[in-house]
Design an enzyme around this catalytic site. Structure first.
Site, PDB file in Angstrom:
ATOM      1  N   ASP A  26       0.854  -1.194   0.000  1.00  0.00           N
ATOM      2  CA  ASP A  26       0.000   0.000   0.000  1.00  0.00           C
ATOM      3  C   ASP A  26       0.887   1.239   0.000  1.00  0.00           C
ATOM      4  O   ASP A  26       1.671   1.452   0.923  1.00  0.00           O
ATOM      5  CB  ASP A  26      -0.901  -0.026   1.237  1.00  0.00           C
ATOM      6  N   ASP A  34      -1.982  -1.310  -3.743  1.00  0.00           N
ATOM      7  CA  ASP A  34      -2.314  -0.586  -4.967  1.00  0.00           C
ATOM      8  C   ASP A  34      -1.203  -0.741  -6.009  1.00  0.00           C
ATOM      9  O   ASP A  34      -0.150  -1.329  -5.746  1.00  0.00           O
ATOM     10  CB  ASP A  34      -2.569   0.896  -4.661  1.00  0.00           C
ATOM     11  N   ASP A 103      -4.982 -10.974 -14.794  1.00  0.00           N
ATOM     12  CA  ASP A 103      -6.016 -11.929 -14.430  1.00  0.00           C
ATOM     13  C   ASP A 103      -7.307 -11.503 -15.122  1.00  0.00           C
ATOM     14  O   ASP A 103      -7.646 -10.316 -15.152  1.00  0.00           O
ATOM     15  CB  ASP A 103      -6.222 -11.923 -12.918  1.00  0.00           C
ATOM     16  N   ASP A 211      -9.550 -17.023 -15.416  1.00  0.00           N
ATOM     17  CA  ASP A 211     -10.181 -17.646 -14.263  1.00  0.00           C
ATOM     18  C   ASP A 211     -11.279 -18.620 -14.703  1.00  0.00           C
ATOM     19  O   ASP A 211     -12.088 -18.288 -15.580  1.00  0.00           O
ATOM     20  CB  ASP A 211     -10.773 -16.543 -13.381  1.00  0.00           C
ATOM     21  N   GLU A 269      -7.145 -21.373 -15.920  1.00  0.00           N
ATOM     22  CA  GLU A 269      -7.481 -22.047 -14.665  1.00  0.00           C
ATOM     23  C   GLU A 269      -8.662 -22.961 -14.946  1.00  0.00           C
ATOM     24  O   GLU A 269      -9.703 -22.516 -15.422  1.00  0.00           O
ATOM     25  CB  GLU A 269      -7.850 -21.039 -13.577  1.00  0.00           C
ATOM     26  N   HIS A 341      -3.908 -17.237  -4.622  1.00  0.00           N
ATOM     27  CA  HIS A 341      -4.858 -16.484  -3.802  1.00  0.00           C
ATOM     28  C   HIS A 341      -5.997 -17.345  -3.285  1.00  0.00           C
ATOM     29  O   HIS A 341      -6.748 -16.912  -2.407  1.00  0.00           O
ATOM     30  CB  HIS A 341      -5.425 -15.322  -4.619  1.00  0.00           C
ATOM     31  N   ASP A 342      -6.151 -18.565  -3.812  1.00  0.00           N
ATOM     32  CA  ASP A 342      -7.234 -19.454  -3.407  1.00  0.00           C
ATOM     33  C   ASP A 342      -6.780 -20.597  -2.501  1.00  0.00           C
ATOM     34  O   ASP A 342      -7.620 -21.388  -2.052  1.00  0.00           O
ATOM     35  CB  ASP A 342      -7.912 -20.068  -4.635  1.00  0.00           C
TER      36      ASP A 342
END
Length: 569
Positions: A26, A34, A103, A211, A269, A341-342
């Site tokens: 950040d 960001d 993504d 995705d 994915e 991230h999953d």
């Protein structure tokens, strides 16, 4: 004849680093990572040596699913910055010889995307057929329990259909009710997606990670799935790798990438994909995608669902990896990953995040990166970041975890048993802020972070790791360098050894006369790697290891969580 090294696509010898921007860095103190924060940290990624930055979604979004619910495909969410900053990031990456992969979620949009707003406005709207709208089951009252057009369950709990009172019909959402599925049967949808992707390539983007891309083709007419618990069904046979998926992906490649100059990469994915299907998807002659993300190996410690946590079995992991290595040996290509991230943090999942955290983090990196395929590093993996110490239900922020807890409690489950599974498997584990230093908020922000920083940032952080030549960071740096300078890592054949050993993972990589031997002990006790013909490796060079002063190769006694890479030829 083609040379297996010089004629290979560039991405076979590349390493990809995934940034989850909300949690990476950040720059303005608002507690949310960001684009400026990513730009500021590019020297760190350059020191690590990665070739590609995969950026999780930064498009405008209501953030129902942390950006995977996109409301504008051609913009940047103000929380992350501006298009000008995205352009600056692309330029900065290219100046360093690195590439940017965006993504992209085109199975569904946000319900706040203008396409869906129009689709929902009227049954006669021109975009009505851009999404899946269906009436209630015949003879059922619209909106009544069980009146949904099919019995499919959403991946995020509950039915996969949402009733819209204004029009009296249901729309399909395989994920959140705020993520309606696009109808790829409509050629206007496909054309709009293609145009949007071309727009990003024109802007300088080097490719896409797409995705759940293998869910875009639904079997029509839509039908019930296999019966499941709670009156809902598993509809996966109706939409996983559906009947037109190859047609759709071939057309996407033709409309978006064909005829362009440049070095691009496409990653799909694909939950539920099989080895045989992956060969078709990644066969370069078919022109679909360059590689796929499959989920088989990250489901090995799960039973009926991801919340049904089972003990880790190394033999099952070797069987899975071995099957994928063999299946894509002649055609196609593997993606190699532990984390994203999953997924929960791998050192907490398949390693030992207490006594042997550093050693097991290095071992896991070694084993993964030495397989045949393109490795992916998820932010913080190169530091050995761990799962977070979640205590109460209110500590979890991710929609999947929040919905699962509510649904399980409603069905009578004990709170503590539900929380125990969430602590192990929740996606929140991957989304705690990046640990840059030992100070306030781990150096992620000067403000209040959007999600709590793991308290162990005082010990596990990038500043300490970069300063320590024996850290997990520098081990990953050496792994990446080895892939760049040693062709056998990227291009060699793979042979699994000791498939039935419950503790030792061993394999060889071979390219011409050059050969590597990889041995790794997945336990906290000493282990003998009884590799056949070990004497033939006498005098081999130890290229990489995570313990000092290893034994001679003829008698490979591995210490707790020890991994070694030998080279000969």
């Amino acid at each position: 004849m083609p040379d297996p090294v010089t004629d290979a696509p560039w991405w076979r010898s590349a390493v990809v680093y995934q940034v989850y921007p909300r949690s990476f860095a950040d720059s303005d103190g608002d507690g949310i990572g960001d684009l400026r924060g990513v730009i500021d940290r590019l020297p760190y990624l350059a020191e690590l040596g990665v070739d590609v930055l995969w950026l999780s979604p930064v498009y405008p979004s209501p953030q129902d699913d942390n950006g995977y619910d996109i409301s504008d495909y051609q913009g940047i969410d103000p929380a992350f910055g501006t298009l000008d900053e995205l352009d600056e990031l692309i330029a900065a990456l290219h100046a360093r010889g690195m590439k940017l992969v965006m993504d992209l979620v085109v199975n569904h949009t946000s319900d706040e995307h203008p396409w869906f707003v129009a689709s929902r406005s009227s049954a006669d709207d021109p975009k009505r057929d851009w999404y899946w709208w269906q009436p209630a089951r015949e003879g059922m009252t619209p909106g009544a329990p069980g009146a949904e057009p099919t019995n499919w369950a959403s991946f995020f709990s509950g039915p996969a259909w949402e009733f819209d009172e204004a029009s009296g019909e249901y729309f399909l959402h395989l994920f959140s009710r705020k993520q309606p599925d696009l109808n790829w049967e409509n050629p206007e949808v496909r054309a709009a997606v293609h145009a949007m992707m071309r727009w990003w390539l024109d802007r300088g983007v080097d490719g896409f990670r797409m995705d759940v891309i293998n869910l875009i083709s639904k079997r029509t007419p839509l039908a019930d799935g296999r019966p499941g618990p709670g009156g809902l069904g598993d509809g996966s046979a109706e939409y996983v790798c559906g009947p037109r998926i190859h047609e759709f992906l071939q057309a996407l490649h033709e409309e978006v990438f064909a005829g362009r100059t440049g070095a691009f990469i496409t990653v799909g994915e694909m939950p539920g994909v099989t080895v045989d299907e992956a060969v078709l998807f990644t066969d370069p002659e078919r022109r679909e995608v360059d590689m796929v993300f499959q989920f088989e190996h990250v489901g090995l410690d799960q039973g009926e669902s991801k919340w049904d946590v089972r003990p880790f079995d190394l033999r099952a992991l070797k069987a899975s990896f071995g099957r994928w290595q063999a299946g894509l040996a002649e055609r196609g290509w593997n993606s190699l990953y532990w984390n994203n991230h999953d997924q929960p943090r791998v050192v907490s999942r398949f390693g030992d995040d207490t006594r042997w955290r550093v050693e097991s983090a290095k071992l896991l990196g070694t084993v993964l990166h030495l397989h045949r395929g393109t490795p992916y590093v998820y932010q913080g993996e190169e530091l050995g970041m761990t799962n977070a110490p979640f205590v109460r239900a209110g500590d979890f922020l991710d929609i999947e975890s929040v919905n699962h807890y509510a649904a399980a409690i409603a069905l009578g489950a004990e709170s503590e048993s539900v929380l125990a599974a969430l602590r192990v498997m929740s996606r929140d584990n991957a989304r705690t802020p990046m640990q840059w230093g030992d100070g306030h908020a781990g150096g992620f922000t000067t403000g209040t972070p959007w999600a709590p920083v793991n308290p162990n940032h005082t010990e596990i952080n990038a500043a300490a790791a970069v300063a320590d030549p024996d850290s997990v960071f520098h081990h990953y740096r050496r792994l990446i360098e080895l892939r760049h300078i040693e062709p056998v890592v990227a291009h060699g054949d793979f042979t699994m050894l000791l498939p039935d050993d419950p503790t030792v993972y061993a394999f060889t990589r071979t390219l011409g006369p050059r050969q590597l031997l990889v041995v790794a002990n997945f336990s906290g006790e000493d282990a003998l790697a009884e590799v056949q013909d070990a004497a033939a490796w006498a005098g081999a060079e130890l290229v990489l290891g995570n313990w000092p002063d290893p034994d001679p190769v003829e008698a490979i006694v591995l210490r707790p969580w020890e991994a070694r890479v030998y080279r000969r030829g």
